[in-house]
Design a protein around this motif. Structure first.
Motif, PDB file in Angstrom:
ATOM      1  N   ARG A 278       0.819  -1.216   0.000  1.00 37.32           N
ATOM      2  CA  ARG A 278       0.000   0.000   0.000  1.00 37.32           C
ATOM      3  C   ARG A 278       0.852   1.265   0.000  1.00 37.32           C
ATOM      4  NH1 ARG A 278      -1.446   4.139  -0.400  1.00 37.32           N
ATOM      5  NH2 ARG A 278      -3.075   5.343   0.610  1.00 37.32           N
ATOM      6  N   THR A 279       1.933   1.264   0.748  1.00 33.03           N
ATOM      7  CA  THR A 279       2.702   2.490   0.935  1.00 33.03           C
ATOM      8  C   THR A 279       3.868   2.654  -0.039  1.00 33.03           C
ATOM      9  OG1 THR A 279       4.081   1.425   2.621  1.00 33.03           O
ATOM     10  CG2 THR A 279       2.105   2.588   3.388  1.00 33.03           C
TER      11      THR A 279
ATOM     12  N   PRO B 175       2.071   3.101  -5.003  1.00 34.27           N
ATOM     13  CA  PRO B 175       2.385   4.481  -5.398  1.00 34.27           C
ATOM     14  C   PRO B 175       3.516   4.562  -6.434  1.00 34.27           C
ATOM     15  CG  PRO B 175       2.076   4.346  -3.032  1.00 34.27           C
ATOM     16  CD  PRO B 175       2.095   2.936  -3.530  1.00 34.27           C
TER      17      PRO B 175
ATOM     18  N   ALA C 210       2.028   3.676  -9.806  1.00 29.35           N
ATOM     19  CA  ALA C 210       1.065   4.704 -10.212  1.00 29.35           C
ATOM     20  C   ALA C 210       1.755   5.973 -10.701  1.00 29.35           C
ATOM     21  CB  ALA C 210       0.128   5.017  -9.053  1.00 29.35           C
ATOM     22  N   ARG C 211       2.839   6.359 -10.051  1.00 28.89           N
ATOM     23  CA  ARG C 211       3.545   7.587 -10.451  1.00 28.89           C
ATOM     24  C   ARG C 211       4.046   7.502 -11.884  1.00 28.89           C
ATOM     25  NH1 ARG C 211       5.407   7.631  -5.020  1.00 28.89           N
ATOM     26  NH2 ARG C 211       7.226   6.382  -5.608  1.00 28.89           N
TER      27      ARG C 211
ATOM     28  N   VAL D 117      -3.700   7.556  -6.550  1.00 26.04           N
ATOM     29  CA  VAL D 117      -3.920   6.438  -5.640  1.00 26.04           C
ATOM     30  C   VAL D 117      -4.722   6.920  -4.441  1.00 26.04           C
ATOM     31  CG1 VAL D 117      -2.861   4.650  -4.208  1.00 26.04           C
ATOM     32  CG2 VAL D 117      -1.750   5.361  -6.334  1.00 26.04           C
TER      33      VAL D 117
END
Length: 228
Positions: free
Chosen positions: A68-69, A73, A76-77, A83
């Motif tokens: 998740r962390t 991300p 997604a970037r 997100v």
């Protein structure tokens, strides 16, 4: 477009469960919904996002561990995707746990909320929050335990409650879909009943739809401000 980021599982029932949840979200949002996997299954999250840059990504994760962390991300970037927060600590999870426990026969004399487990700081916060939410709905002791990476283990938690005099110890499954962990929970010695995973519970579908709506509205506002 909405992309559901899921862990993935080699167990066939897991994919079917996620697809039912995805279909519920499609009906609620009226938008295209795709599923991207972090492990075990195809298509991968990276492949899905490469084909739909700018999508809203909702992590179907019950905790804020490494995936998740960090993982989600980072992917997604690379594709200009937004997100949203995952499902850690949301009230719909507590309701879903309660409903699944009721379907399995109720809380008995005590409940073990069984999470996947994480060694990352804060990675188990979702399970702890879910246990607090469930405890508000049942009138028996509620403790947390983990299938891996953290202590106590689920068998140890069940044994401890039984040793304390709780004859009917229920396991509340803080997992999204069937997999190797749910199979292990079904074989825990001394458990009175084991609830099904949360699956396509309506509350989760509504939470995902709300996450998507909030992210979409925020993105439109940003575009309008940038254009003005």
């Amino acid at each position: 477009m909405l992309v559901l980021a899921v862990h993935g599982s080699a167990v066939p029932e897991a994919g079917a469960t996620i697809e039912r949840l995805a279909e519920s979200v499609r009906r609620l949002t009226g938008t295209r919904v795709a599923v991207g996997h972090l492990d075990h299954q195809a298509p991968s999250l990276a492949d899905v996002l490469a084909s739909c840059p700018g999508a809203v990504v909702v992590p179907l994760l019950l905790g804020d561990g490494y995936h998740r962390t960090v993982d989600i991300p980072a992917v997604a970037r690379r594709h200009d995707c937004v997100v949203t927060p995952g499902l850690s600590g949301v009230s719909a999870v507590g309701l879903a746990l309660h409903d699944r426990l009721a379907e399995a026969g109720g809380p008995g004399d005590a409940v073990v909320v069984a999470g996947a487990g994480s060694s990352r700081p804060g990675g188990n916060d979702g399970t702890e929050a879910a246990a607090r939410l469930l405890a508000r709905r049942v009138g028996v002791p509620v403790v947390t335990a983990y299938c891996s990476a953290s202590e106590p283990s689920v068998p140890d938690a069940v044994a401890g409650l039984r040793a304390a005099g709780h004859a009917r110890v229920a396991i509340s499954t803080h997992l999204l879909a069937p997999g190797r962990f749910t199979h292990a929970l079904a074989a825990v010695p001394g458990a009175w009943t084991v609830a099904a995973p949360l699956g396509a519970h309506p509350g989760l579908a509504h939470t995902v739809a709300w996450r998507y709506g909030e992210a979409s509205r925020s993105a439109r506002t940003d575009l309008a401000l940038n254009a003005s």
